[in-house]
Scaffold this motif. Structure first.
Motif, short mmCIF file in Angstrom:
data_model
loop_
_atom_site.label_atom_id
_atom_site.label_comp_id
_atom_site.label_asym_id
_atom_site.label_seq_id
_atom_site.Cartn_x
_atom_site.Cartn_y
_atom_site.Cartn_z
N LYS A 20 94.50 -42.57 -35.74
CA LYS A 20 95.87 -43.10 -35.06
C LYS A 20 96.99 -42.44 -35.66
CE LYS A 20 94.47 -47.72 -33.25
NZ LYS A 20 93.85 -48.88 -33.58
N ASP A 23 97.18 -38.93 -34.61
CA ASP A 23 97.66 -38.76 -33.08
C ASP A 23 99.44 -38.84 -33.12
OD1 ASP A 23 97.53 -39.01 -30.19
OD2 ASP A 23 98.34 -40.87 -30.32
N ARG A 24 99.98 -39.66 -34.26
CA ARG A 24 101.19 -39.75 -34.03
C ARG A 24 101.95 -38.39 -34.21
NH1 ARG A 24 103.36 -45.14 -35.06
NH2 ARG A 24 101.87 -46.36 -34.28
N GLU A 26 100.25 -35.11 -33.60
CA GLU A 26 100.14 -34.41 -32.65
C GLU A 26 100.93 -34.87 -31.36
OE1 GLU A 26 95.59 -32.29 -33.34
OE2 GLU A 26 95.72 -34.16 -32.51
N SER A 27 101.12 -35.93 -30.99
CA SER A 27 101.76 -36.65 -30.10
C SER A 27 103.39 -36.22 -29.98
CB SER A 27 101.61 -37.75 -29.83
OG SER A 27 100.34 -38.40 -29.53
N ASN A 28 103.70 -35.78 -31.17
CA ASN A 28 105.10 -35.54 -31.44
C ASN A 28 105.44 -34.13 -31.93
OD1 ASN A 28 106.70 -38.20 -31.40
ND2 ASN A 28 104.84 -38.84 -32.29
#
Ligand code: ADP
Ligand code: MG
Length: 137
Positions: A20, A23-24, A26-28
């Motif tokens: 999780k 993911d923060r 890579e998503s940003n």
């Protein structure tokens, strides 16, 4: 393009939120340029946090950082150092903005889920502390 060092601390690893938190990043727009899971020795933790050696919380900080494995990454992207600090939130999770990693995954100022470099100078020092050039791509 900038690089910064992130550590997913023992509390977040124990909680099972490595994915999780990654993911923060890579998503940003932060690319994972290097990554490893390690159990820090006391010597590692003391050397890494040497700037805090005189602070009253130093021994507790070292105890905590060696209490279980950590996941260390080099994050790369535009304004990576500041972007990571924004995604992390304030040092004390009780003061961290909603939606930040520390607000969502940290318990208290000791077990606060993540470390992130605070300047370009420290990012270079911290990356070199944990990774050789050939481990970063
Ligand atoms: P940050 O991790 O947000 O860059 P600092 O560099 O100031 O924060 O501190 C390093 C770490 O030391 C923090 O992440 C936290 O785990 C611990 N720490 C900082 N201040 C305190 C404090 N007042 N009491 C206990 N632990 C602290
Ligand atoms: Mg710091």
């Amino acid at each position: 393009m900038e690089q910064t060092l992130s550590i997913i601390k023992p509390d977040a690893v124990a909680k099972g939120v490595i994915g999780k938190i990654l993911d923060r990043f890579e998503s940003n727009g932060l690319k994972i340029a290097a990554m490893k899971k390690v159990q820090l020795s006391r010597q590692d933790a003391e050397a890494f946090y040497a700037v805090h050696a005189a602070r009253p919380f130093f021994n507790d900080l070292v105890d905590f950082m060696v209490s279980g494995p950590v996941v260390i990454t080099v994050l790369e992207g535009e304004n990576a150092i500041l972007k990571n600090r924004d995604l992390m939130g304030a040092t004390n999770p009780k003061e961290a903005a909603p939606g930040t990693i520390r607000a969502d995954f940290a318990e208290n100022i000791d077990a606060n889920a993540v470390h992130g470099s605070d300047s370009a100078e420290n990012a270079a020092i911290e990356i070199a502390f944990f990774f050789s050039g050939r481990e970063i791509s």
